[in-house]
Enzyme design. Structure first.
Site, short mmCIF file in Angstrom:
data_model
loop_
_atom_site.label_atom_id
_atom_site.label_comp_id
_atom_site.label_asym_id
_atom_site.label_seq_id
_atom_site.Cartn_x
_atom_site.Cartn_y
_atom_site.Cartn_z
N LYS A 114 5.56 5.90 -4.74
CA LYS A 114 4.64 5.97 -5.89
C LYS A 114 5.32 5.56 -7.20
O LYS A 114 4.66 5.05 -8.09
CB LYS A 114 4.06 7.38 -6.03
CG LYS A 114 3.03 7.70 -4.95
CD LYS A 114 2.18 8.89 -5.33
CE LYS A 114 1.11 9.13 -4.29
NZ LYS A 114 0.35 10.36 -4.52
N LYS A 198 -1.47 1.64 5.25
CA LYS A 198 -2.34 2.81 5.31
C LYS A 198 -3.65 2.58 4.55
O LYS A 198 -3.63 1.97 3.48
CB LYS A 198 -1.58 3.98 4.66
CG LYS A 198 -1.92 5.32 5.21
CD LYS A 198 -1.07 6.39 4.56
CE LYS A 198 -1.64 6.78 3.20
NZ LYS A 198 -1.14 8.05 2.68
N LYS A 201 -6.83 5.16 -1.20
CA LYS A 201 -7.70 5.09 -2.38
C LYS A 201 -7.19 4.06 -3.37
O LYS A 201 -7.95 3.53 -4.17
CB LYS A 201 -7.66 6.43 -3.13
CG LYS A 201 -8.30 7.59 -2.43
CD LYS A 201 -7.98 8.87 -3.20
CE LYS A 201 -8.31 10.10 -2.39
NZ LYS A 201 -7.75 11.33 -2.94
P1 AMP Z 1 -4.70 12.30 -0.62
O1 AMP Z 1 -5.94 11.52 -0.82
O2 AMP Z 1 -3.48 11.45 -0.68
O3 AMP Z 1 -4.65 13.54 -1.46
O4 AMP Z 1 -4.76 12.78 0.90
C1 AMP Z 1 -5.57 13.83 1.34
C2 AMP Z 1 -5.32 14.08 2.80
O5 AMP Z 1 -5.74 12.94 3.58
C3 AMP Z 1 -3.84 14.30 3.19
O6 AMP Z 1 -3.76 15.28 4.18
C4 AMP Z 1 -3.40 12.96 3.72
O7 AMP Z 1 -2.35 13.09 4.64
C5 AMP Z 1 -4.68 12.47 4.40
N1 AMP Z 1 -4.73 11.00 4.42
C6 AMP Z 1 -4.76 10.17 3.36
N2 AMP Z 1 -4.84 8.88 3.75
C7 AMP Z 1 -4.86 8.88 5.10
C8 AMP Z 1 -4.93 7.86 6.12
N3 AMP Z 1 -5.01 6.56 5.80
N4 AMP Z 1 -4.93 8.25 7.42
C9 AMP Z 1 -4.86 9.57 7.74
N5 AMP Z 1 -4.79 10.58 6.85
C10 AMP Z 1 -4.79 10.25 5.55
#
Ligand code: AMP
Ligand code: TRP
Length: 333
Positions: A114, A198, A201
């Site tokens: 990041k 991956k 967002k």
């Molecule tokens: P975040 O949006 O980064 O706060 O992620 C929220 C949750 O979603 C966390 O548990 C991440 O590990 C999971 N997550 C985010 N992106 C992915 C993805 N592409 N595949 C699987 N899990 C994800």
């Protein structure tokens, strides 16, 4: 054995299929096991480690809460709240920051990703982000933390902090060392444009992801345009090596249809992508459209969402402030 579950999601934009399959779907099944006690947090303090516009942040907090509820989280069964309403998270984070070591934080790969090339310009908040995450978890004595694969290292750091605190202050049972709950299959959903990246967002291309509030037409269109290769679908798992896009799309299908990958492979073996994509798109629409509909309905009632978060915060505060009180005593304040 009864489990105490804690997890968090950042309100930094639309939630997508990766968040749903990797995290939220799992939150819902954990909640529906009557043995579990679940706390789900919209981690807005984490969100500001990268620059946010105040208006968008407020909107994203509500949208994330709406996505939780629309996906099946029930504020009567689980505590649902946003982090900044409970001051214990910031307070606990300071104390734990005096336990964590620089060397531990320097190993965190998410910070490196990041912060990018110019680390000197990253916020201090981004650097100490995992300490706040440790506070989130440890203040509630969580035993299990459902997250995607990318958060495993942060969970290990949380365990290190808990163990060092317990040892340094000679209070062996004060912090519970939590276990990560990472799904074995489909824990990383990849971009629809590049099967090696991956789904995220922050990807500038809308066609890289399916958002939980996409319309059916948007979903159909995104799946139609999703990257594939020229071969028909394989008849066994080995046939997926070096075919990241095929592996990802079959994985999404498996997860949303609650079947294992080998069943999905059997179902589509030898078929071409156009036929498979039609089935996949209609499955995603079936699963996501009701969530999308519900999110949009909830967003028309902001007072309701705000009340769910406030009531949740009161319950969370009752637990966390008690833990802080005891923490302060142990430290000598
Ligand atoms: P975040 O949006 O980064 O706060 O992620 C929220 C949750 O979603 C966390 O548990 C991440 O590990 C999971 N997550 C985010 N992106 C992915 C993805 N592409 N595949 C699987 N899990 C994800
Ligand atoms: N760091 C997590 C992520 O980006 C979000 C998070 C913050 C979290 N605090 C948490 C997850 C506590 C689990 C438990 O996905």
């Amino acid at each position: 054995m009864s489990k105490k579950i804690f997890s968090g999601v950042q309100p930094t934009g639309n939630l997508h299929l990766g968040n749903y399959i990797g995290a939220i779907k799992n939150f819902v099944s954990l909640q529906n096991d009557p043995d579990n006690y679940c706390i789900y947090c919209v981690v807005d303090l984490h969100a500001i480690t990268l620059k946010q516009n105040a208006k968008d942040l407020k909107k994203n907090i509500r949208e994330t809460a709406a996505a939780f509820i629309a996906s099946g989280l029930d504020y009567k069964k689980s505590i649902i709240f946003n982090q900044s309403l409970v001051s214990a998270h910031s307070e606990g984070s300071w104390i734990l920051g005096c336990i964590a070591r620089m060397g531990w934080l320097n190993r965190m790969t998410q910070f490196k990703e990041k912060a990018g090339k110019d680390k000197e310009k990253a916020s201090i908040g981004l650097y100490i982000y995992p300490i706040l995450m440790a506070a989130d978890i440890l203040l509630y004595d969580a035993t299990h933390v459902p997250v995607g694969e990318d958060q495993k290292q942060h969970l290990e750091l949380t365990r290190d902090i808990a163990e060092k605190f317990n040892l340094d202050f000679n209070s062996p049972d004060f912090f519970v060392t939590p276990e990560p709950l990472i799904q074995k299959n489909f824990s990383r959903i990849m971009s629809l444009k590049d099967g090696t990246k991956k789904m995220s967002k922050s990807d500038p291309s809308e066609f890289s992801r399916i958002n939980l509030n996409d319309s059916s037409d948007q979903i159909l269109n995104k799946i139609k345009k999703a990257k594939t290769d020229a071969e028909p679908l394989p008849d066994n798992e080995n046939g997926l090596s070096n075919r990241p896009e095929a592996a990802n799309l079959l994985g999404i299908y498996s997860s949303l249809s609650d079947q294992n990958l080998s069943n999905t492979i059997n179902e589509f073996s030898g078929k071409n992508f156009s036929e498979f994509k039609k089935k996949l798109a209609s499955l995603i629409v079936d699963r996501i459209s009701p969530i999308s509909f519900e999110i949009n309905k909830l967003l028309n009632d902001q007072l309701f969402i705000d009340k769910v978060l406030k009531d949740g915060a009161e319950k969370a505060d009752a637990i966390a402030s008690k833990k802080i009180e005891n923490l302060k005593k142990i430290v000598g304040f």
